[in-house]
Design a protein around this motif. Structure first.
Motif, PDB file in Angstrom:
ATOM      1  N   THR A  62       0.858  -1.171   0.000  1.00  0.00           N
ATOM      2  CA  THR A  62       0.000   0.000   0.000  1.00  0.00           C
ATOM      3  C   THR A  62       0.902   1.230   0.000  1.00  0.00           C
ATOM      4  O   THR A  62       1.763   1.364   0.869  1.00  0.00           O
ATOM      5  CB  THR A  62      -0.922   0.032   1.223  1.00  0.00           C
ATOM      6  OG1 THR A  62      -1.793  -1.101   1.180  1.00  0.00           O
ATOM      7  CG2 THR A  62      -1.764   1.303   1.237  1.00  0.00           C
ATOM      8  N   CYS A  63       0.704   2.103  -0.970  1.00  0.00           N
ATOM      9  CA  CYS A  63       1.610   3.238  -1.171  1.00  0.00           C
ATOM     10  C   CYS A  63       0.871   4.569  -1.030  1.00  0.00           C
ATOM     11  O   CYS A  63      -0.317   4.666  -1.321  1.00  0.00           O
ATOM     12  CB  CYS A  63       2.249   3.169  -2.554  1.00  0.00           C
ATOM     13  SG  CYS A  63       3.173   1.640  -2.859  1.00  0.00           S
ATOM     14  N   LYS A  64       1.616   5.568  -0.565  1.00  0.00           N
ATOM     15  CA  LYS A  64       1.067   6.913  -0.434  1.00  0.00           C
ATOM     16  C   LYS A  64       2.094   7.914  -0.954  1.00  0.00           C
ATOM     17  O   LYS A  64       3.267   7.875  -0.576  1.00  0.00           O
ATOM     18  CB  LYS A  64       0.726   7.234   1.018  1.00  0.00           C
ATOM     19  CG  LYS A  64       0.102   8.618   1.207  1.00  0.00           C
ATOM     20  CD  LYS A  64      -0.311   8.849   2.641  1.00  0.00           C
ATOM     21  CE  LYS A  64      -0.976  10.224   2.793  1.00  0.00           C
ATOM     22  NZ  LYS A  64      -1.411  10.468   4.202  1.00  0.00           N
ATOM     23  N   GLY A  65       1.656   8.797  -1.827  1.00  0.00           N
ATOM     24  CA  GLY A  65       2.534   9.821  -2.375  1.00  0.00           C
ATOM     25  C   GLY A  65       1.785  11.115  -2.586  1.00  0.00           C
ATOM     26  O   GLY A  65       0.601  11.232  -2.256  1.00  0.00           O
ATOM     27  N   LEU A  66       2.476  12.107  -3.127  1.00  0.00           N
ATOM     28  CA  LEU A  66       1.889  13.415  -3.371  1.00  0.00           C
ATOM     29  C   LEU A  66       2.011  13.788  -4.835  1.00  0.00           C
ATOM     30  O   LEU A  66       2.938  13.369  -5.522  1.00  0.00           O
ATOM     31  CB  LEU A  66       2.593  14.491  -2.536  1.00  0.00           C
ATOM     32  CG  LEU A  66       2.466  14.426  -1.021  1.00  0.00           C
ATOM     33  CD1 LEU A  66       3.341  15.509  -0.397  1.00  0.00           C
ATOM     34  CD2 LEU A  66       1.022  14.605  -0.571  1.00  0.00           C
ATOM     35  N   ILE A  67       1.068  14.593  -5.293  1.00  0.00           N
ATOM     36  CA  ILE A  67       1.207  15.319  -6.541  1.00  0.00           C
ATOM     37  C   ILE A  67       1.505  16.761  -6.147  1.00  0.00           C
ATOM     38  O   ILE A  67       0.747  17.378  -5.392  1.00  0.00           O
ATOM     39  CB  ILE A  67      -0.079  15.276  -7.389  1.00  0.00           C
ATOM     40  CG1 ILE A  67      -0.493  13.828  -7.668  1.00  0.00           C
ATOM     41  CG2 ILE A  67       0.113  16.054  -8.674  1.00  0.00           C
ATOM     42  CD1 ILE A  67       0.484  13.022  -8.475  1.00  0.00           C
ATOM     43  N   ASP A  68       2.633  17.301  -6.608  1.00  0.00           N
ATOM     44  CA  ASP A  68       3.039  18.668  -6.275  1.00  0.00           C
ATOM     45  C   ASP A  68       2.888  19.558  -7.497  1.00  0.00           C
ATOM     46  O   ASP A  68       3.405  19.245  -8.573  1.00  0.00           O
ATOM     47  CB  ASP A  68       4.490  18.682  -5.798  1.00  0.00           C
ATOM     48  CG  ASP A  68       4.668  17.995  -4.453  1.00  0.00           C
ATOM     49  OD1 ASP A  68       4.249  18.595  -3.443  1.00  0.00           O
ATOM     50  OD2 ASP A  68       5.205  16.878  -4.421  1.00  0.00           O
ATOM     51  N   ILE A  69       2.178  20.672  -7.313  1.00  0.00           N
ATOM     52  CA  ILE A  69       1.870  21.563  -8.431  1.00  0.00           C
ATOM     53  C   ILE A  69       2.404  22.955  -8.125  1.00  0.00           C
ATOM     54  O   ILE A  69       2.164  23.505  -7.038  1.00  0.00           O
ATOM     55  CB  ILE A  69       0.357  21.622  -8.692  1.00  0.00           C
ATOM     56  CG1 ILE A  69      -0.224  20.200  -8.839  1.00  0.00           C
ATOM     57  CG2 ILE A  69       0.052  22.450  -9.937  1.00  0.00           C
ATOM     58  CD1 ILE A  69      -1.735  20.161  -8.936  1.00  0.00           C
ATOM     59  N   TYR A  70       3.116  23.546  -9.089  1.00  0.00           N
ATOM     60  CA  TYR A  70       3.706  24.869  -8.956  1.00  0.00           C
ATOM     61  C   TYR A  70       3.207  25.761 -10.099  1.00  0.00           C
ATOM     62  O   TYR A  70       3.874  25.902 -11.123  1.00  0.00           O
ATOM     63  CB  TYR A  70       5.235  24.775  -8.980  1.00  0.00           C
ATOM     64  CG  TYR A  70       5.813  24.028  -7.804  1.00  0.00           C
ATOM     65  CD1 TYR A  70       6.192  24.707  -6.645  1.00  0.00           C
ATOM     66  CD2 TYR A  70       5.954  22.649  -7.844  1.00  0.00           C
ATOM     67  CE1 TYR A  70       6.717  24.023  -5.550  1.00  0.00           C
ATOM     68  CE2 TYR A  70       6.473  21.951  -6.755  1.00  0.00           C
ATOM     69  CZ  TYR A  70       6.855  22.645  -5.615  1.00  0.00           C
ATOM     70  OH  TYR A  70       7.362  21.951  -4.536  1.00  0.00           O
ATOM     71  N   PRO A  71       2.033  26.372  -9.944  1.00  0.00           N
ATOM     72  CA  PRO A  71       1.483  27.179 -11.041  1.00  0.00           C
ATOM     73  C   PRO A  71       2.357  28.377 -11.392  1.00  0.00           C
ATOM     74  O   PRO A  71       2.358  28.824 -12.541  1.00  0.00           O
ATOM     75  CB  PRO A  71       0.120  27.620 -10.499  1.00  0.00           C
ATOM     76  CG  PRO A  71       0.265  27.552  -9.007  1.00  0.00           C
ATOM     77  CD  PRO A  71       1.159  26.368  -8.752  1.00  0.00           C
ATOM     78  N   GLY A  72       3.108  28.888 -10.424  1.00  0.00           N
ATOM     79  CA  GLY A  72       3.976  30.022 -10.691  1.00  0.00           C
ATOM     80  C   GLY A  72       5.163  29.685 -11.563  1.00  0.00           C
ATOM     81  O   GLY A  72       5.864  30.588 -12.048  1.00  0.00           O
ATOM     82  N   ASP A  73       5.419  28.391 -11.767  1.00  0.00           N
ATOM     83  CA  ASP A  73       6.537  27.953 -12.595  1.00  0.00           C
ATOM     84  C   ASP A  73       6.069  27.471 -13.970  1.00  0.00           C
ATOM     85  O   ASP A  73       6.744  26.663 -14.616  1.00  0.00           O
ATOM     86  CB  ASP A  73       7.304  26.830 -11.895  1.00  0.00           C
ATOM     87  CG  ASP A  73       8.082  27.340 -10.690  1.00  0.00           C
ATOM     88  OD1 ASP A  73       8.473  28.522 -10.702  1.00  0.00           O
ATOM     89  OD2 ASP A  73       8.293  26.569  -9.747  1.00  0.00           O
ATOM     90  N   ASP A  74       4.907  27.954 -14.391  1.00  0.00           N
ATOM     91  CA  ASP A  74       4.390  27.664 -15.740  1.00  0.00           C
ATOM     92  C   ASP A  74       4.164  26.178 -15.982  1.00  0.00           C
ATOM     93  O   ASP A  74       4.400  25.677 -17.085  1.00  0.00           O
ATOM     94  CB  ASP A  74       5.327  28.233 -16.809  1.00  0.00           C
ATOM     95  CG  ASP A  74       5.448  29.741 -16.726  1.00  0.00           C
ATOM     96  OD1 ASP A  74       4.425  30.392 -16.437  1.00  0.00           O
ATOM     97  OD2 ASP A  74       6.556  30.275 -16.928  1.00  0.00           O
ATOM     98  N   GLU A  75       3.685  25.481 -14.972  1.00  0.00           N
ATOM     99  CA  GLU A  75       3.376  24.062 -15.158  1.00  0.00           C
ATOM    100  C   GLU A  75       2.039  23.838 -15.851  1.00  0.00           C
ATOM    101  O   GLU A  75       1.781  22.746 -16.347  1.00  0.00           O
ATOM    102  CB  GLU A  75       3.347  23.353 -13.796  1.00  0.00           C
ATOM    103  CG  GLU A  75       4.695  23.224 -13.147  1.00  0.00           C
ATOM    104  CD  GLU A  75       4.660  22.270 -11.969  1.00  0.00           C
ATOM    105  OE1 GLU A  75       5.680  21.627 -11.732  1.00  0.00           O
ATOM    106  OE2 GLU A  75       3.621  22.156 -11.306  1.00  0.00           O
ATOM    107  N   LEU A  76       1.187  24.873 -15.856  1.00  0.00           N
ATOM    108  CA  LEU A  76      -0.174  24.692 -16.341  1.00  0.00           C
ATOM    109  C   LEU A  76      -0.562  25.757 -17.352  1.00  0.00           C
ATOM    110  O   LEU A  76      -0.196  26.933 -17.218  1.00  0.00           O
ATOM    111  CB  LEU A  76      -1.161  24.741 -15.168  1.00  0.00           C
ATOM    112  CG  LEU A  76      -1.061  23.618 -14.140  1.00  0.00           C
ATOM    113  CD1 LEU A  76      -1.854  23.984 -12.885  1.00  0.00           C
ATOM    114  CD2 LEU A  76      -1.568  22.306 -14.722  1.00  0.00           C
TER     115      LEU A  76
END
Length: 309
Positions: A144-158
């Motif tokens: 059983t695994c647990k992780g994160l999705i990390d999002i940085y909108p200020g770095d033009d990821e989206l």
């Protein structure tokens, strides 16, 4: 991690030549995981010409070999609200199932979740975590695994067009003593597996809503004008702009009560502005309420109190 949509149409390789870390994260501890994941994932998918799985027999030159690893029970928040600059994280849990020949206890065995926009073969964009997931065994072949999705909108990821439904995926790689940053790195000795279509989430442009009821105070029976504005994050210029032509409810809560009642529904104008009138009756709070869309979350303005005399 960003996969810019402008290169997503590259044939057969998931557009991974643009797979890069946000610049602000280059010195972070998670950067090594991101870089390793990028290099192995790029090679794995390039070797398969865009197929969702590759042969488990022999790895192609310059590609990792396929591992006996699958993923299931992927769980992520129904929606992730992302503003203009602040780092956003969302937790993911999943089950990893592996063959007896896969050593998941090795120090350089890594696994983690990610989400992608569009198709698994050629996504428009992909988002990863800064660090690999942590896993705990539940049997000799499952974890059983647990992780994160990390999002940085200020770095033009989206891009703004990225708002909406994203798909869940997970990957695993066994480096087997190989150092991806070394000139002697032999990717054919690295094991790899990934799997898409494990679940969905909405990645949404964070919304804001204001209200101002005037005049204050007001005589009973007189007209109250209620102003407001509905806005949402723009991921391309990192500012908030009006959300136009959206239905918004004007609601009222009588002083001393806890429930709002809808008075009418209006539409935001071409700038996201709101304006309507109502008749003053009793003391209470006025607010605007937006139900949300697939690209933009629901939001309620903080009630503005009007004293009726």
């Amino acid at each position: 991690m960003r996969i810019r949509a402008t290169v997503a149409a590259v044939s057969g390789a998931m557009a991974l030549s643009a797979f890069a870390m946000p610049a602000a994260q280059a010195a972070d501890a998670g950067s090594s995981y991101r870089a390793e994941t990028a290099k192995v994932l790029r090679a794995a998918h390039a070797a398969t010409s865009g197929k969702t799985a590759f042969s488990a027999s022999t790895a192609a030159d310059g590609a990792p070999y396929a591992m006996d690893v699958t993923f299931s029970d992927f769980k992520i928040a129904k929606a992730v609200k992302v503003g203009t600059t602040n780092h956003v994280s969302t937790a993911v849990t999943y089950t990893l199932t592996h063959g007896a020949d896969v050593d998941v206890t090795a120090d350089d065995f890594l696994t983690g979740p990610y989400i992608y926009k569009g198709s698994f073969d050629a996504p428009d964009n992909m988002l990863f975590g800064n660090e690999p997931a942590t896993c705990a065994p539940t049997s000799s072949t499952t974890e059983t695994c647990k992780g994160l999705i990390d999002i940085y909108p200020g770095d033009d990821e989206l891009f703004n067009s990225d708002a909406g439904t994203w798909h869940g995926a997970a990957l695993a790689m066994a480096l087997n003593g190989q150092d991806p940053s070394s000139a002697d790195f032999d990717i054919s000795k690295v094991g790899y597996a990934d799997q898409g279509s494990l679940g969905t989430t909405l990645v949404q442009r964070y919304s804001k809503l204001t209200v101002n009821a005037t005049p204050e105070p007001v005589k009973k029976g007189k007209t109250i004008t209620v102003y407001g504005k509905l806005s949402r994050a723009n991921w391309e210029d990192h500012a908030y702009h009006g959300y136009t032509n959206q239905y918004v409810k004007l609601q009222f809560r009588k002083k001393g009560t806890s429930t709002y009642t809808t008075l009418k529904t209006i539409k935001s104008d071409s700038y996201g502005n709101l304006k309507t009138t109502t008749t003053a009756s009793v003391d209470g709070y006025y607010r605007y309420s937006f139900a949300g869309t697939s690209t933009t979350p629901a939001v309620n303005a903080t009630g503005d109190f009007v004293d009726v005399q």
